[in-house]
Design a protein around this motif. Structure first.
Motif, PDB file in Angstrom:
ATOM      1  N   ILE A  68      30.453  38.208  40.564  1.00 57.65           N
ATOM      2  CA  ILE A  68      30.837  39.009  39.550  1.00 57.65           C
ATOM      3  C   ILE A  68      29.728  39.207  38.793  1.00 57.65           C
ATOM      4  O   ILE A  68      29.606  40.300  37.919  1.00 57.65           O
ATOM      5  CB  ILE A  68      32.096  38.241  38.640  1.00 57.65           C
ATOM      6  CG1 ILE A  68      33.096  38.032  39.990  1.00 57.65           C
ATOM      7  CG2 ILE A  68      32.604  39.086  37.832  1.00 57.65           C
ATOM      8  CD1 ILE A  68      33.738  39.239  40.427  1.00 57.65           C
ATOM      9  N   LYS A  69      28.874  38.161  38.579  1.00 56.50           N
ATOM     10  CA  LYS A  69      27.682  38.269  37.824  1.00 56.50           C
ATOM     11  C   LYS A  69      26.496  39.274  38.408  1.00 56.50           C
ATOM     12  O   LYS A  69      26.000  40.382  37.556  1.00 56.50           O
ATOM     13  CB  LYS A  69      26.716  36.911  37.570  1.00 56.50           C
ATOM     14  CG  LYS A  69      27.565  36.056  37.084  1.00 56.50           C
ATOM     15  CD  LYS A  69      26.708  34.722  37.038  1.00 56.50           C
ATOM     16  CE  LYS A  69      27.694  33.394  36.043  1.00 56.50           C
ATOM     17  NZ  LYS A  69      26.788  32.238  36.190  1.00 56.50           N
ATOM     18  N   PHE A  70      26.564  39.345  39.572  1.00 57.89           N
ATOM     19  CA  PHE A  70      25.706  40.430  40.274  1.00 57.89           C
ATOM     20  C   PHE A  70      26.317  41.885  40.042  1.00 57.89           C
ATOM     21  O   PHE A  70      25.338  42.697  39.674  1.00 57.89           O
ATOM     22  CB  PHE A  70      25.759  40.051  41.896  1.00 57.89           C
ATOM     23  CG  PHE A  70      25.293  41.079  42.887  1.00 57.89           C
ATOM     24  CD1 PHE A  70      23.937  40.967  43.085  1.00 57.89           C
ATOM     25  CD2 PHE A  70      25.806  42.135  43.113  1.00 57.89           C
ATOM     26  CE1 PHE A  70      23.180  41.778  43.980  1.00 57.89           C
ATOM     27  CE2 PHE A  70      25.180  43.146  44.009  1.00 57.89           C
ATOM     28  CZ  PHE A  70      23.836  42.949  44.210  1.00 57.89           C
TER      29      PHE A  70
ATOM     30  N   GLN B 207      42.366  37.844  45.641  1.00 55.36           N
ATOM     31  CA  GLN B 207      42.636  36.871  44.603  1.00 55.36           C
ATOM     32  C   GLN B 207      42.406  35.471  45.282  1.00 55.36           C
ATOM     33  O   GLN B 207      41.724  34.699  44.700  1.00 55.36           O
ATOM     34  CB  GLN B 207      44.136  36.916  44.259  1.00 55.36           C
ATOM     35  CG  GLN B 207      44.370  35.953  43.059  1.00 55.36           C
ATOM     36  CD  GLN B 207      45.745  36.453  42.377  1.00 55.36           C
ATOM     37  OE1 GLN B 207      46.484  37.282  42.799  1.00 55.36           O
ATOM     38  NE2 GLN B 207      45.940  36.212  40.978  1.00 55.36           N
ATOM     39  N   ALA B 208      42.807  35.302  46.248  1.00 51.27           N
ATOM     40  CA  ALA B 208      42.828  33.879  47.410  1.00 51.27           C
ATOM     41  C   ALA B 208      41.186  33.961  47.443  1.00 51.27           C
ATOM     42  O   ALA B 208      40.680  32.524  47.388  1.00 51.27           O
ATOM     43  CB  ALA B 208      43.867  33.714  48.467  1.00 51.27           C
ATOM     44  N   LEU B 209      40.578  34.723  47.673  1.00 52.01           N
ATOM     45  CA  LEU B 209      39.024  34.390  48.263  1.00 52.01           C
ATOM     46  C   LEU B 209      38.232  34.318  47.015  1.00 52.01           C
ATOM     47  O   LEU B 209      37.250  33.378  46.784  1.00 52.01           O
ATOM     48  CB  LEU B 209      38.749  35.759  48.992  1.00 52.01           C
ATOM     49  CG  LEU B 209      37.326  35.714  49.462  1.00 52.01           C
ATOM     50  CD1 LEU B 209      37.210  36.822  50.777  1.00 52.01           C
ATOM     51  CD2 LEU B 209      36.190  36.008  48.652  1.00 52.01           C
ATOM     52  N   LEU B 210      38.591  34.777  45.832  1.00 52.54           N
ATOM     53  CA  LEU B 210      37.750  34.436  44.758  1.00 52.54           C
ATOM     54  C   LEU B 210      38.227  33.143  44.178  1.00 52.54           C
ATOM     55  O   LEU B 210      37.147  32.466  43.799  1.00 52.54           O
ATOM     56  CB  LEU B 210      38.435  35.423  43.496  1.00 52.54           C
ATOM     57  CG  LEU B 210      37.797  36.927  43.800  1.00 52.54           C
ATOM     58  CD1 LEU B 210      38.354  37.678  42.697  1.00 52.54           C
ATOM     59  CD2 LEU B 210      36.239  36.907  43.794  1.00 52.54           C
TER      60      LEU B 210
ATOM     61  N   SER C 124      37.427  38.203  33.314  1.00 52.92           N
ATOM     62  CA  SER C 124      37.807  36.848  32.385  1.00 52.92           C
ATOM     63  C   SER C 124      38.287  35.971  33.252  1.00 52.92           C
ATOM     64  O   SER C 124      37.962  34.537  32.883  1.00 52.92           O
ATOM     65  CB  SER C 124      39.122  37.366  31.761  1.00 52.92           C
ATOM     66  OG  SER C 124      40.142  37.876  32.434  1.00 52.92           O
ATOM     67  N   GLN C 125      38.579  36.161  34.495  1.00 56.78           N
ATOM     68  CA  GLN C 125      39.237  35.073  35.318  1.00 56.78           C
ATOM     69  C   GLN C 125      37.995  34.261  36.263  1.00 56.78           C
ATOM     70  O   GLN C 125      37.841  33.309  36.494  1.00 56.78           O
ATOM     71  CB  GLN C 125      40.332  35.405  36.252  1.00 56.78           C
ATOM     72  CG  GLN C 125      41.661  35.423  35.371  1.00 56.78           C
ATOM     73  CD  GLN C 125      42.907  35.599  36.417  1.00 56.78           C
ATOM     74  OE1 GLN C 125      42.947  34.919  37.273  1.00 56.78           O
ATOM     75  NE2 GLN C 125      43.676  36.813  36.106  1.00 56.78           N
ATOM     76  N   TYR C 126      37.265  35.260  36.648  1.00 56.11           N
ATOM     77  CA  TYR C 126      36.267  35.041  37.973  1.00 56.11           C
ATOM     78  C   TYR C 126      34.742  35.154  37.207  1.00 56.11           C
ATOM     79  O   TYR C 126      33.704  35.353  38.037  1.00 56.11           O
ATOM     80  CB  TYR C 126      36.534  35.431  39.093  1.00 56.11           C
ATOM     81  CG  TYR C 126      37.730  35.492  39.524  1.00 56.11           C
ATOM     82  CD1 TYR C 126      38.182  34.187  39.984  1.00 56.11           C
ATOM     83  CD2 TYR C 126      38.845  36.354  39.334  1.00 56.11           C
ATOM     84  CE1 TYR C 126      39.445  33.869  40.486  1.00 56.11           C
ATOM     85  CE2 TYR C 126      40.131  36.043  39.916  1.00 56.11           C
ATOM     86  CZ  TYR C 126      40.465  34.864  40.494  1.00 56.11           C
ATOM     87  OH  TYR C 126      41.736  34.807  40.807  1.00 56.11           O
TER      88      TYR C 126
ATOM     89  N   SER D   9      42.443  45.039  37.622  1.00 54.80           N
ATOM     90  CA  SER D   9      41.492  45.588  36.608  1.00 54.80           C
ATOM     91  C   SER D   9      39.982  44.883  36.396  1.00 54.80           C
ATOM     92  O   SER D   9      40.148  43.546  36.485  1.00 54.80           O
ATOM     93  CB  SER D   9      42.191  45.766  35.117  1.00 54.80           C
ATOM     94  OG  SER D   9      42.182  44.400  34.651  1.00 54.80           O
ATOM     95  N   TRP D  10      39.019  45.451  36.176  1.00 57.11           N
ATOM     96  CA  TRP D  10      37.795  44.685  36.155  1.00 57.11           C
ATOM     97  C   TRP D  10      37.765  43.502  34.775  1.00 57.11           C
ATOM     98  O   TRP D  10      37.103  42.679  35.002  1.00 57.11           O
ATOM     99  CB  TRP D  10      36.688  45.576  35.731  1.00 57.11           C
ATOM    100  CG  TRP D  10      35.293  44.986  36.088  1.00 57.11           C
ATOM    101  CD1 TRP D  10      34.184  44.848  35.317  1.00 57.11           C
ATOM    102  CD2 TRP D  10      34.779  44.263  37.277  1.00 57.11           C
ATOM    103  NE1 TRP D  10      33.296  43.997  35.649  1.00 57.11           N
ATOM    104  CE2 TRP D  10      33.567  43.673  36.955  1.00 57.11           C
ATOM    105  CE3 TRP D  10      35.369  44.032  38.665  1.00 57.11           C
ATOM    106  CZ2 TRP D  10      32.807  42.922  37.803  1.00 57.11           C
ATOM    107  CZ3 TRP D  10      34.499  43.548  39.439  1.00 57.11           C
ATOM    108  CH2 TRP D  10      33.281  42.830  39.059  1.00 57.11           C
ATOM    109  N   GLU D  11      38.481  44.091  33.759  1.00 56.96           N
ATOM    110  CA  GLU D  11      38.667  43.056  33.002  1.00 56.96           C
ATOM    111  C   GLU D  11      39.138  41.832  33.190  1.00 56.96           C
ATOM    112  O   GLU D  11      38.727  40.683  32.806  1.00 56.96           O
ATOM    113  CB  GLU D  11      39.407  43.818  31.400  1.00 56.96           C
ATOM    114  CG  GLU D  11      38.610  44.928  31.052  1.00 56.96           C
ATOM    115  CD  GLU D  11      38.618  46.240  31.541  1.00 56.96           C
ATOM    116  OE1 GLU D  11      39.427  46.138  32.686  1.00 56.96           O
ATOM    117  OE2 GLU D  11      37.932  46.970  31.443  1.00 56.96           O
ATOM    118  N   GLU D  12      40.416  41.882  33.836  1.00 60.22           N
ATOM    119  CA  GLU D  12      41.180  40.780  34.395  1.00 60.22           C
ATOM    120  C   GLU D  12      39.979  39.868  35.342  1.00 60.22           C
ATOM    121  O   GLU D  12      40.195  38.867  35.267  1.00 60.22           O
ATOM    122  CB  GLU D  12      42.283  41.221  35.061  1.00 60.22           C
ATOM    123  CG  GLU D  12      42.939  40.202  35.902  1.00 60.22           C
ATOM    124  CD  GLU D  12      44.157  40.685  36.624  1.00 60.22           C
ATOM    125  OE1 GLU D  12      45.011  40.053  37.307  1.00 60.22           O
ATOM    126  OE2 GLU D  12      44.447  41.911  36.673  1.00 60.22           O
TER     127      GLU D  12
END
Length: 823
Positions: free
Chosen positions: A632-634, A725-728, A624-626, A618-621
């Motif tokens: 993500i800012k972009f 997940q690993a890449l982030l 919040s994590q990344y 989910s985008w919220e997840e």
């Protein structure tokens, strides 16, 4: 008296031993010095008879002893001319009246066209020596050629390959050329484009602004030599070559290269380079024996070579010297670095050697490489006509070097690379097309088939008599001018080869222009149409060029590309197929992810990153994590609610199992081409160039990015969610992008290898076939091939046709042929 009777008896006895045969030779045997070779060998073997060209190839009628004919046949196969290729040689007893008392070369016979047309061939060493020999009548003649080299496909209008059927018909041979043309002992015997300063085409230099050129403007031997001076000065010159017009500039002059990019509207795609000799190329690139062989071959393609690391210590400073009409320009050191704008963000350079006398003469004084790129406005076909060039290129080029020999067929430069020790053709054109590809056993007597090819990197294919003739690379049909050129070239080939198709093969995609044209041709001529699935055609093409028989066991075909139309009307692009020529079964795929905005997702890689991320979490997840990550800012600055609506309501956001889009998504995440791509595959190419080689050479499996294997619609589905997940996390830890790129390539190869191994074991498959444009990625291809080899699996890849859509038409043709044979 007794002695004379004995002599007569011996003569009669020998005469009784004589046999007469009709020998038919098929293959590339016209316009390549084949008949003079036949003549020379026949005379040497004491044969009587004749040799001639006809629509099927070369016809020989020969009379002699059995031993002498056998010797002749043996030597003919052993001493074949450099450009000739014998595909078939058949013999039968000649029963008709035989009136020859010597061996002669007869005139060509017009008959049904079943012979081959030779590709254009690079200047042979003998002609090259003559153009630089002051005492030769070909000294500095830019159109020197012989039966071993020169134009073929680019000038031909019809078969047999005689001068009257080429664009050289406009030039009447002078007495000297006629003498050599008719001299069977001369290597120019029946060389159809033979010409010289007196009677042949001429090259002329002109200014793009139309103003006159005077000898006082610069020191020059002739118009061709003047081009070298212009390039050294930083000018852009349009040069008419053998199969099209190129734009050239000094590759070490950043200002000139940038000027060419801006005027041509080609801002990022790498430019091709030409250098005078191998010595210059080796100053900039690592060249293997195989690559050296390719560069010096008669095909003379562009070869993608690994850049050498720059050595600033060996780069001397060359002061600027003002130039005057009386002071020839100083040739800068060959160690000057190539402009970074030639191949932005790439670790390879595409080099070729001069392949016509014109290019040899231009580069004689050029001690550094030049850019030599297609003479066109970005995405349009290469110009081939003088007036067209003046109209379209006058705002790009400062000068034109044109000639008055018509280019009948546009033929781009071929592009190849070496992976391992195997040649990989990326673009099949000059030097290779239209040399036929011999089909595997089982396809010997299929009816004539026309395969229309795809939409991008198009080629079409004529299939008949156990061989496939692929057209030269024609480009992307979405461009109107390219589509027109495609239709014109198709009509030319159909007429040249007198090809009357009994079936037409097309891609399943209903909107491809090639598909629509194929349907029109089929309906209007009442010819059956065979629709083929895109990825099945990729696999079948690779099977055919690797000579797998028609009745061979099914293979595991792994087809990875941008996208193709699937059997379920969805977009496919990461497929594992249990396939033979007749049919296929989809065993596994990559998880389908939305292409947000449809075609926009191809040119804006961030859309694929966002689609992959929201498909996994989910985008919220994620936020919040990344949320601290740049990517993500972009993405948070994009209209996400609107994008979410497009995805949820399936508006212009089709699902696609495309591995090409997965590459784009990863590239954008690590900062490569995030906002946009300027050409297809740019993001993947730049990410491949960024890969950290130390990681490749010292990789441990615990560094892998994971992929999940799920079940989707009763087939295996490779899900990259764990990878993200690993890449982030790697991005959070500020892992170098080159390390992430390396890990991604290796992890993807191993994920594909593991599921391929499992599928092979489960279905008792012995052979894996790799195809699709993604396999142009050298690292992925090498890593996956290595994995499969270590698993004991026989792996086939492309070497005669492109793995991209340029090879698609061959696959379409053999699939249609298999269906016709079965029917």
């Amino acid at each position: 008296m007794i002695y004379r009777c004995a002599s007569v008896f011996i003569y009669i006895f020998e005469l009784c031993k004589m046999t007469t045969e009709e020998i038919r030779v098929r293959g590339t045997v016209q316009g390549v010095g084949f008949r003079p070779t036949v003549y020379r060998l026949a005379k040497a073997c004491g044969l009587r008879g004749d040799v001639c060209n006809d629509g099927e190839g070369v016809l020989i009628r020969a009379s002699g002893t059995d031993e002498s004919i056998e010797e002749f046949i043996k030597r003919l196969q052993q001493e074949c001319p450099p450009l000739a290729r014998i595909n078939q040689l058949t013999r039968k007893r000649y029963e008709k009246e035989f009136l020859f008392h010597d061996f002669v070369i007869s005139h060509s016979i017009s008959s049904a066209a079943k012979t081959e047309i030779a590709p254009d061939a690079a200047t042979c060493p003998q002609c090259q020596a003559e153009i630089f020999d002051f005492y030769s009548r070909w000294y500095r003649y830019p159109f020197t050629n012989c039966t071993y080299c020169g134009p073929r496909l680019s000038i031909i209008r019809a078969i047999p390959y005689d001068r009257t059927h080429t664009s050289m018909a406009a030039f009447a041979m002078c007495a000297e050329c006629t003498k050599e043309y008719n001299d069977v002992e001369n290597r120019r015997f029946h060389a159809q484009p033979v010409a010289c300063h007196v009677c042949g085409p001429k090259a002329t230099l002109e200014r793009a602004d139309g103003k006159p050129i005077t000898a006082s403007m610069f020191s020059m031997l002739d118009d061709v030599d003047a081009v070298c001076t212009l390039l050294q000065r930083g000018e852009i010159v349009a040069i008419k070559g053998i199969g099209g017009i190129h734009l050239a500039c000094d590759a070490t002059n950043e200002t000139a290269v940038q000027k060419l990019r801006q005027r041509k509207q080609r801002y990022h795609k790498p430019f091709a380079l030409m250098a005078r000799d191998l010595e210059i190329i080796e100053k900039y690139c690592i060249v293997s024996d195989k690559e050296r062989e390719l560069l010096q071959s008669s095909a003379a393609p562009i070869v993608l070579l690994q850049k050498k690391e720059p050595n600033t210590k060996n780069t001397p400073h060359t002061p600027h010297t003002p130039h005057t009409p009386h002071t020839p320009p100083i040739s800068p050191s060959p160690h000057l670095p190539i402009s970074p704008s030639v191949a932005p963000k790439q670790n390879t350079l595409g080099f070729m050697l001069p392949y016509t006398p014109l290019h040899h003469l231009i580069l004689k004084r050029m001690n550094r490489p030049i850019v030599l790129t297609s003479g066109n406005i970005s995405d349009e076909p290469q110009c081939i006509d003088n007036d067209e060039a003046r109209e379209k290129l006058s705002k790009i080029a400062d000068y034109f070097l044109l000639h008055n020999r018509e280019i009948v067929n546009r033929v781009d430069d071929s592009v190849v690379r070496v992976v391992g020790d195997q040649v990989q053709i990326i673009r099949r054109a000059r030097g290779y097309a239209p040399a036929p590809i011999k089909l595997p056993p089982g396809f010997d007597h299929v009816p004539a088939i026309l395969a229309m090819g795809g939409e991008l990197k198009n080629t079409f294919c004529l299939l008949n008599d156990g061989q496939a003739i692929l057209s030269q690379h024609l480009g992307d049909l979405e461009n109107a001018a390219t589509f027109t050129a495609y239709q014109n070239t198709l009509n030319l080939y159909l007429n040249l080869f007198e090809h009357k198709p009994e079936a037409i093969a097309i891609d399943k995609h209903p909107e491809y222009l090639s598909t629509k044209l194929g349907q029109e041709l089929g309906f209007s001529n009442q010819i059956p149409i065979y629709s083929t699935q895109h990825h099945h055609a990729h696999i079948a093409a690779c099977m055919a060029e690797n000579h797998l028989p028609l009745d061979s066991s099914p293979v595991l075909g792994i087809a990875l590309d941008g996208l193709g139309y699937g059997e379920d009307n969805a977009l496919w692009g990461g497929e594992f197929l249990l396939a033979d020529y007749h049919q296929f079964q989809r065993l596994a795929t990559f998880k389908p992810v939305a292409m947000i905005g449809g075609e926009q997702a191809i040119y804006q890689p961030w859309r694929n990153t966002y689609a992959q991320l929201i498909s996994a979490f989910s985008w919220e997840e994620i936020s919040s994590q990344y949320g601290d990550l740049e990517i993500i800012k972009f993405l948070n600055n994009k209209p996400l609610p609107l994008l979410n609506q497009l995805v949820s309501k399936k508006i212009n956001s089709p699902l696609a199992s495309s591995v090409g889009r997965l590459f784009d998504a990863v590239a954008a995440a690590i900062g490569i081409c995030r906002e946009e791509c300027n050409y297809e595959g740019q993001a993947a190419m730049e990410m491949e160039a960024l890969v950290d080689r130390n990681i490749l050479n010292n990789y441990e499996e615990n560094q892998n990015y994971s992929f999940e294997i799920n079940i989707l619609d009763n087939i295996y589905c490779i899900d990259p969610s764990p990878l993200w997940q690993a890449l982030l996390k790697d991005l959070q830890q500020q892992t170098f992008p080159g390390v992430i790129a390396a890990k991604f390539h290796i992890s993807l190869a191993q994920a594909i290898g593991k599921i391929a191994t499992s599928l092979c074991q489960h279905h008792h498959i012995k052979t894996v076939v790799l195809s699709g444009g993604v396999f142009q990625n050298r690292i992925l291809l090498e890593q996956l091939s290595k994995y499969l080899k270590n698993s004991g699996i026989n792996t086939l890849t492309h070497s005669l046709t492109p793995c991209n859509d340029g090879g698609l038409s061959l696959g379409q043709a053999v699939i249609a042929a298999a269906k016709l044979i079965k029917k």
